[in-house]
Motif scaffolding. Structure first.
Motif, PDB file in Angstrom:
ATOM      1  N   ILE A   7       0.860  -1.189   0.000  1.00  0.00           N
ATOM      2  CA  ILE A   7       0.000   0.000   0.000  1.00  0.00           C
ATOM      3  C   ILE A   7       0.890   1.230   0.000  1.00  0.00           C
ATOM      4  O   ILE A   7       1.568   1.541   0.982  1.00  0.00           O
ATOM      5  CB  ILE A   7      -0.931   0.002   1.228  1.00  0.00           C
ATOM      6  N   GLY A   8       0.919   1.923  -1.128  1.00  0.00           N
ATOM      7  CA  GLY A   8       1.768   3.100  -1.295  1.00  0.00           C
ATOM      8  C   GLY A   8       2.803   2.877  -2.369  1.00  0.00           C
ATOM      9  O   GLY A   8       3.564   1.898  -2.326  1.00  0.00           O
ATOM     10  N   GLY A   9       2.842   3.766  -3.353  1.00  0.00           N
ATOM     11  CA  GLY A   9       3.749   3.615  -4.481  1.00  0.00           C
ATOM     12  C   GLY A   9       4.867   4.634  -4.496  1.00  0.00           C
ATOM     13  O   GLY A   9       5.284   5.083  -5.563  1.00  0.00           O
ATOM     14  N   ALA A  16      10.064  -2.135  -1.957  1.00  0.00           N
ATOM     15  CA  ALA A  16       9.493  -3.379  -1.440  1.00  0.00           C
ATOM     16  C   ALA A  16       8.931  -4.233  -2.568  1.00  0.00           C
ATOM     17  O   ALA A  16       9.133  -5.460  -2.595  1.00  0.00           O
ATOM     18  CB  ALA A  16       8.401  -3.057  -0.417  1.00  0.00           C
ATOM     19  N   ALA A  17       8.220  -3.618  -3.510  1.00  0.00           N
ATOM     20  CA  ALA A  17       7.612  -4.370  -4.605  1.00  0.00           C
ATOM     21  C   ALA A  17       8.668  -5.048  -5.472  1.00  0.00           C
ATOM     22  O   ALA A  17       8.538  -6.229  -5.832  1.00  0.00           O
ATOM     23  CB  ALA A  17       6.747  -3.435  -5.450  1.00  0.00           C
ATOM     24  N   ILE A  18       9.714  -4.310  -5.836  1.00  0.00           N
ATOM     25  CA  ILE A  18      10.781  -4.882  -6.666  1.00  0.00           C
ATOM     26  C   ILE A  18      11.478  -6.014  -5.932  1.00  0.00           C
ATOM     27  O   ILE A  18      11.716  -7.100  -6.487  1.00  0.00           O
ATOM     28  CB  ILE A  18      11.785  -3.782  -7.059  1.00  0.00           C
ATOM     29  N   VAL A  27       3.094  -9.622  -6.566  1.00  0.00           N
ATOM     30  CA  VAL A  27       2.956  -8.367  -5.828  1.00  0.00           C
ATOM     31  C   VAL A  27       1.921  -7.471  -6.492  1.00  0.00           C
ATOM     32  O   VAL A  27       1.903  -7.330  -7.727  1.00  0.00           O
ATOM     33  CB  VAL A  27       4.308  -7.610  -5.746  1.00  0.00           C
ATOM     34  N   THR A  28       1.083  -6.854  -5.659  1.00  0.00           N
ATOM     35  CA  THR A  28       0.172  -5.811  -6.114  1.00  0.00           C
ATOM     36  C   THR A  28       0.437  -4.552  -5.309  1.00  0.00           C
ATOM     37  O   THR A  28       0.506  -4.604  -4.075  1.00  0.00           O
ATOM     38  CB  THR A  28      -1.300  -6.226  -5.935  1.00  0.00           C
ATOM     39  N   VAL A  29       0.599  -3.424  -6.015  1.00  0.00           N
ATOM     40  CA  VAL A  29       0.827  -2.130  -5.380  1.00  0.00           C
ATOM     41  C   VAL A  29      -0.418  -1.273  -5.572  1.00  0.00           C
ATOM     42  O   VAL A  29      -0.900  -1.111  -6.698  1.00  0.00           O
ATOM     43  CB  VAL A  29       2.054  -1.405  -5.982  1.00  0.00           C
ATOM     44  N   TYR A  30      -0.905  -0.705  -4.482  1.00  0.00           N
ATOM     45  CA  TYR A  30      -2.043   0.220  -4.541  1.00  0.00           C
ATOM     46  C   TYR A  30      -1.547   1.626  -4.187  1.00  0.00           C
ATOM     47  O   TYR A  30      -0.968   1.842  -3.118  1.00  0.00           O
ATOM     48  CB  TYR A  30      -3.133  -0.212  -3.560  1.00  0.00           C
ATOM     49  N   ALA A 188       9.601  -2.665 -11.834  1.00  0.00           N
ATOM     50  CA  ALA A 188       8.525  -3.406 -11.180  1.00  0.00           C
ATOM     51  C   ALA A 188       7.577  -4.028 -12.212  1.00  0.00           C
ATOM     52  O   ALA A 188       7.207  -5.206 -12.108  1.00  0.00           O
ATOM     53  CB  ALA A 188       7.759  -2.486 -10.235  1.00  0.00           C
ATOM     54  N   TRP A 189       7.166  -3.237 -13.198  1.00  0.00           N
ATOM     55  CA  TRP A 189       6.263  -3.753 -14.234  1.00  0.00           C
ATOM     56  C   TRP A 189       6.891  -4.930 -14.972  1.00  0.00           C
ATOM     57  O   TRP A 189       6.229  -5.924 -15.257  1.00  0.00           O
ATOM     58  CB  TRP A 189       5.906  -2.642 -15.217  1.00  0.00           C
TER      59      TRP A 189
END
Length: 386
Positions: A7-9, A16-18, A27-30, A188-189
């Motif tokens: 939660i938080g981009g 964290a996402a990478i 992983v899902t980022v909102y 990330a994508w």
């Protein structure tokens, strides 16, 4: 395969996402806003200002992590020291060098400052009160606090040394911090991270580990946890575009009170239209002070260092950053005393005000890696491959 929700981009959330995706997690980022970046956003042209001063310190762990992934990109070169026109305000006048006694506090050989004593008291014993106050005020460039001398001596000393190291550790991504965020988002994508913008989260999902990568006040509301507090700074930010004039200073540090001005187009002309210069000032203000108080002090520095600046203004913007400038540690506290990363029940907290070491954005980075390690059930992650 692990599933992780972030939660938080911003910088922490993308780190964290990478890291989680590289370790094999889905992983899902909102992100609540329409763009990624958080406080690392950069305004659109023609005046590409960051949301407050930003620097990437090459002595920190995130530098290595970003470099290994080819995410740093082009850096704006710092002006040569002999032509940089770096100035210090002391006793109301501009000078080229700091008070001699202040240098005692910058030496690597000086003793380690204690955690449980305020910086002003400790530094006064070492170098005298005048040098101690000057050093405390100078450290505001990495603290954004109205009274750095009242903070933990160990906390201030670390930031003072990092901010005055030669050659400088601070570097600036060309085009503003948004360029760095864009590269991180692409990474990330490419790793398969799902990124949802304009997606505000009001209730935590209960089926996956969750990494909360928001500001501390936002995390407090989301987690309904009143213990999520920690002191931070309150700073007036002033952005100015001036018509170019030869001889303007590159940076001005106020040793009489906390404050800093920097001409960012001296190193990166792409931040403003041709023939114009982009300046940013950060003036910390106390609890009883207003934006007007900070603005007045900024204008005093401008009057000293930028001749005729009032007649050269082509664009101006002011704002107050309240509690958005990272953690500050009071005497008797250190980063270990801040809100813990592990909040229990599969919820992990990241950001620049939580229990992780480092300076400025390094805290957000280190907390992000810790959060992913805990979420994946590992004791640590390999920075090269995880």
């Amino acid at each position: 395969m692990h599933r992780i929700t972030v939660i938080g981009g911003g910088f922490a959330g993308l780190t964290a996402a990478i890291t989680a995706a590289e370790a094999g997690a889905r992983v899902t980022v909102y992100e609540a806003h329409h763009t990624l970046g958080g406080r690392a956003r950069t305004a659109d042209a023609p005046y590409r200002t960051n949301e407050g001063p930003h620097a990437l310190y090459n002595g920190g762990p995130h530098w290595t992590w970003l470099k290994q992934r080819d995410l740093i990109g082009a850096l704006a070169p710092l002006p040569p020291l002999e032509t940089a026109r770096f100035r210090l305000r002391h006793h109301g006048a501009l000078r080229r060098t700091p008070p001699f006694a202040m240098l005692k506090l910058l030496r690597r050989t000086s003793r380690q400052a204690p955690v449980d004593t305020d910086f002003l008291s400790w530094a006064t014993d070492l170098a005298g009160e005048e040098a101690a106050r000057a050093a405390a005020n100078y450290s505001a460039v990495a603290l954004f606090h109205h009274d750095p001398g009242a903070l933990s001596a160990a906390f201030v000393q670390e930031r003072l040394r990092r901010a005055t190291k030669l050659p400088p550790e601070a570097h600036y991504p060309r085009g503003g911090w948004a360029s760095l965020i864009d590269r991180m988002a692409c990474r990330a994508w490419n790793l398969g991270v799902r990124i949802e913008t304009l997606s505000r989260v009001d209730t935590l999902p209960g089926d996956t580990p969750v990494i909360v990568a928001t500001s501390l006040p936002a995390a407090r509301r989301l987690l309904q946890d009143d213990s999520l507090t920690w002191p931070s700074g309150r700073t007036v930010l002033i952005d100015l575009a001036l018509r170019t004039r030869r001889g303007d200073a590159f940076a001005v540090s106020d040793l009489d009170a906390p404050g800093w001005l920097e001409r960012f187009t001296a190193q990166d002309p792409t931040l403003a239209p041709a023939g114009e210069q982009l300046l940013q000032g950060q003036i910390p203000i106390g609890p009883g002070q207003s934006r007007a108080d900070g603005t007045a002090r900024a204008e005093q520095l401008l009057d000293l260092a930028f001749d005729g600046w009032r007649d050269r203004v082509t664009w101006r913007r002011e704002a107050v950053a309240d509690g958005r400038t990272g953690a500050v540690d009071l005497p008797g506290t250190s980063w270990r005393d801040r809100p813990a990363v592990d909040r229990g029940n599969g919820v992990y907290l990241t950001g620049d005000q939580v229990a992780a070491p480092g300076v400025l954005s390094e805290v957000a980075f280190n907390s992000a890696l810790t959060a992913v390690s805990l979420a994946l059930g590992r004791t640590s992650l390999d920075l090269k491959h995880a």
